[in-house]
Design an enzyme around this catalytic site. Structure first.
Site, PDB file in Angstrom:
ATOM      1  N   SER A 134     100.567  47.953  37.875  1.00  0.00           N
ATOM      2  CA  SER A 134     100.904  46.526  37.926  1.00  0.00           C
ATOM      3  C   SER A 134     102.352  46.225  37.573  1.00  0.00           C
ATOM      4  CB  SER A 134      99.982  45.751  36.975  1.00  0.00           C
ATOM      5  OG  SER A 134     100.171  46.179  35.635  1.00  0.00           O
ATOM      6  N   ASN A 135     103.139  47.221  37.256  1.00  0.00           N
ATOM      7  CA  ASN A 135     104.514  47.006  36.810  1.00  0.00           C
ATOM      8  C   ASN A 135     105.325  46.225  37.839  1.00  0.00           C
ATOM      9  OD1 ASN A 135     107.544  48.186  36.769  1.00  0.00           O
ATOM     10  ND2 ASN A 135     106.711  48.112  34.707  1.00  0.00           N
ATOM     11  N   SER A 203      96.043  46.596  34.214  1.00  0.00           N
ATOM     12  CA  SER A 203      97.025  47.343  33.421  1.00  0.00           C
ATOM     13  C   SER A 203      96.309  48.077  32.289  1.00  0.00           C
ATOM     14  CB  SER A 203      98.098  46.407  32.862  1.00  0.00           C
ATOM     15  OG  SER A 203      97.524  45.356  32.106  1.00  0.00           O
ATOM     16  N   THR A 204      96.960  49.087  31.744  1.00  0.00           N
ATOM     17  CA  THR A 204      96.320  49.985  30.788  1.00  0.00           C
ATOM     18  C   THR A 204      97.002  49.956  29.429  1.00  0.00           C
ATOM     19  OG1 THR A 204      97.749  51.848  31.409  1.00  0.00           O
ATOM     20  CG2 THR A 204      95.695  51.554  32.674  1.00  0.00           C
ATOM     21  N   GLY A 215     100.811  39.815  25.046  1.00  0.00           N
ATOM     22  CA  GLY A 215      99.645  39.148  25.596  1.00  0.00           C
ATOM     23  C   GLY A 215      99.657  37.659  25.310  1.00  0.00           C
ATOM     24  N   GLU A 262     108.873  53.823  28.946  1.00  0.00           N
ATOM     25  CA  GLU A 262     108.623  53.825  30.389  1.00  0.00           C
ATOM     26  C   GLU A 262     108.504  55.228  30.999  1.00  0.00           C
ATOM     27  OE1 GLU A 262     110.934  50.974  32.672  1.00  0.00           O
ATOM     28  OE2 GLU A 262     111.360  49.826  30.862  1.00  0.00           O
ATOM     29  N   GLY A 263     107.877  56.134  30.270  1.00  0.00           N
ATOM     30  CA  GLY A 263     107.652  57.477  30.793  1.00  0.00           C
ATOM     31  C   GLY A 263     108.822  58.415  30.682  1.00  0.00           C
ATOM     32  N   ARG A 408     101.335  34.729  44.717  1.00  0.00           N
ATOM     33  CA  ARG A 408     102.555  35.339  45.270  1.00  0.00           C
ATOM     34  C   ARG A 408     102.280  36.002  46.615  1.00  0.00           C
ATOM     35  NH1 ARG A 408     105.401  40.146  42.080  1.00  0.00           N
ATOM     36  NH2 ARG A 408     103.261  40.823  42.345  1.00  0.00           N
ATOM     37  N   TYR A 469     109.241  31.716  30.008  1.00  0.00           N
ATOM     38  CA  TYR A 469     108.776  32.436  31.196  1.00  0.00           C
ATOM     39  C   TYR A 469     109.072  31.569  32.419  1.00  0.00           C
ATOM     40  CZ  TYR A 469     105.403  35.485  33.686  1.00  0.00           C
ATOM     41  OH  TYR A 469     104.783  36.382  34.519  1.00  0.00           O
TER      42      TYR A 469
END
Length: 550
Positions: A134-135, A203-204, A215, A262-263, A408, A469
């Site tokens: 979902s990024n 998402s995880t 959240g 981010e990995g 979207r 936002y």
């Protein structure tokens, strides 16, 4: 998720039961909701680059996770190519696949993740951890010119709540657990993690940690950095396992280094997180404020008070009008702007209806806590000229909060573009930042010769500031590239964040979309420290190269 859009096949947004939305979109941005949609291409008709995986790498990965968990079919590889940013969706629908992963592997435990990482390093492959996909900032794509094999490491089989420590109020959870997975497992035992981002369904836990997610109820539960107490990460240096303690003074925090990485440092396999007992009472109330500034000042006073709400949200006037336009005929939301409410706001309160702003404030906990917090908040709302309109709209907001991203895809089907950007800044800068960001976006629309709109809400409150936002949408000119217009508007918004005391992102992370502003946000020296950290852990640049810093 769909390879071409947000969410699951068969689930989509429609507007026919929302009579005010099509006129609003056409009036504000020239977007014609009734235009026939552009048909999404059939993947089989697109030219998906073939897998370039060497036989030796494939064989070694099969040995590590089993043949049935190593995939190289076109659909699986395309789903794992990009995230779900506007740029991702436009490119994928055009058949611009960039560097498609050669293989997708699904380890089932930490031992298999270690085997996959060792195999990837031995083969000089690029490894990109994948959670829910979902990024929206480009954190999942390989460099387009990458010549080495690319492997997507999908944690989807690692989705269990391993244990709950009821005394310490913590839970060990595997990193591949989707939001609904882990909540269902925790709720069955009477607990919740309390983390509900917009992407919750897709998402995880590992993705939340890797991007420093927030959240909708972070006012009560904290963001994922507050919730995560310990992590396990498979890295080129071995398995990093931080201690499950509430606080420590043991040099620079390795846990903090993993948060938002981010990995780039490794593959997160599990985390120890704070959990809370399911609340005795939970309610979201709706309020109106005379204008956005009044709402911001009220949220400031709520944050500075003894009240402890779970949600503090206030929309600016434009977003309020959009929200009203999304109301179904005869719904509790449409009733908000009934004749009676309008008369009360305009005649009794002296509010200009064009400036009036909608707010949702959530309350959660014991009955006594909820009652006290509602009373304190009510006094603050009244002080700033606001008034409450009950729980009906808040209930509807709570039910529909995860459906918004589908809009979207709907407008993209009709040739229009829409996206979001968010930032955080101090209370002292919020209103000026808001006004300057809106002005920068509108200036960019004008310079690009397009019609568009931008609106905003405050979404998370803290002691010293808050998150704002922003959502923007536009109909690109008939001639020219819509992505070029998108780039100009997005760049204007992001630059306005930096120029007005905000951060490049409050919770969407850096990826590749926000990378140009890392030096401004962290300082040049800070960006060099981050780069040196990644280089020290992963000198071969095998782990998600190109994310955050080059």
């Amino acid at each position: 998720m769909k390879w071409w859009g947000w969410g699951q096949e068969g689930v989509a947004f429609h507007h026919h039961d929302k009579p005010g939305l099509a006129p609003f979109a056409y009036r504000m941005a020239g977007i014609d909701f009734n235009a026939p949609p552009v048909q999404v291409p059939d993947l089989a008709e697109l030219d998906v680059p073939a897998s370039q995986a060497p036989d030796g790498l494939r064989s070694a990965l099969v040995e590590a996770v089993g043949a049935e968990h190593v995939h190289d079919d076109d659909l699986t590889r395309v789903v794992h190519t990009y995230g779900k940013s506007m740029r991702d969706l436009v490119r994928i629908r055009r058949g611009d696949f960039g560097r498609v992963p050669d293989l997708v592997v699904y380890p089932v435990d930490e031992a298999q993740v270690e085997a996959v990482l060792r195999t990837g390093l031995d083969s000089d492959a690029v490894l990109i951890p994948f959670g829910g996909g979902s990024n929206i900032v480009g954190s999942l794509e390989a460099p387009r010119d990458e010549s080495r094999p690319v492997v997507s490491v999908d944690l989807g089989r690692m989705r269990s709540v391993i244990e709950v420590d009821e005394t310490s109020q913590t839970a060990r959870i595997q990193a591949g657990a989707l939001g609904p997975d882990l909540e269902a497992q925790l709720n069955a035992r009477g607990w919740t993690i309390g983390h509900f981002p917009d992407s919750f369904k897709h998402s995880t836990l590992g993705g939340w940690i890797a991007t420093r997610s927030s959240g909708m109820q972070s006012d009560r539960f904290g963001d994922i950095a507050d919730i995560t107490r310990a992590v396990r990460v498979v890295t080129p240096k071995g398995v990093v396992a931080t201690r499950a303690v509430p606080v420590q003074s043991a040099g620079p925090s390795v846990r903090e280094m993993v948060l938002g990485s981010e990995g780039r440092l490794g593959v997160i396999t599990e985390a120890l997180v704070q959990v809370h007992r399911l609340a005795e009472e939970r309610v979201i109330l709706a309020y109106f404020f005379p204008d956005y500034g009044s709402g911001l000042r009220a949220m400031h006073d709520v944050a500075a008070s003894d009240a402890a709400p779970s949600i503090t949200r206030v929309s600016d006037a434009m977003e309020t009008q959009f929200t009203m336009a999304t109301a179904k005929k005869g719904s509790r939301l449409s009733a908000l702007m009934s004749k009676g409410v309008k008369v009360y706001a305009e005649k009794r309160k002296g509010i200009d209806l064009d400036k009036m702003c909608l707010s949702f404030i959530g309350y959660e906990g014991s009955k006594e806590h909820v009652a006290r917090t509602k009373r304190l908040v009510g006094e603050i709302v009244k002080k700033h000229g606001g008034f409450g309109v009950g729980s009906g709209p808040g209930t509807l907001y709570d039910q529909k909060k995860f459906d918004t991203p589908y809009i979207r895809d709907f407008i993209l089907d009709r040739g229009a573009y829409g996206d979001v950007s968010e930032t955080s800044s101090s209370w002292a800068t919020l209103e000026v930042l808001h006004d300057n960001v809106v002005a920068a976006a509108n200036k960019a629309f004008a310079e690009q010769g397009t019609q568009g709109f931008v609106f905003c809400h405050l979404s998370h409150s803290y002691h010293s500031g808050a998150c704002q936002y922003f959502t923007f949408a536009f109909q690109p000119p008939a001639e020219g590239d819509g992505l070029a217009v998108y780039d100009a508007v997005k760049h204007a918004i992001q630059q306005a964040f930096i120029d007005n005391g905000g951060t490049l992102s409050h919770h969407h992370a850096v990826g590749r979309e926000h990378k140009p502003w890392v030096g401004d946000d962290l300082s040049s020296a800070g960006a060099q420290i981050v780069s040196a950290l990644f280089q020290g852990v992963d000198p071969g640049r095998n782990l998600n190269p190109g994310a955050i810093v080059d």
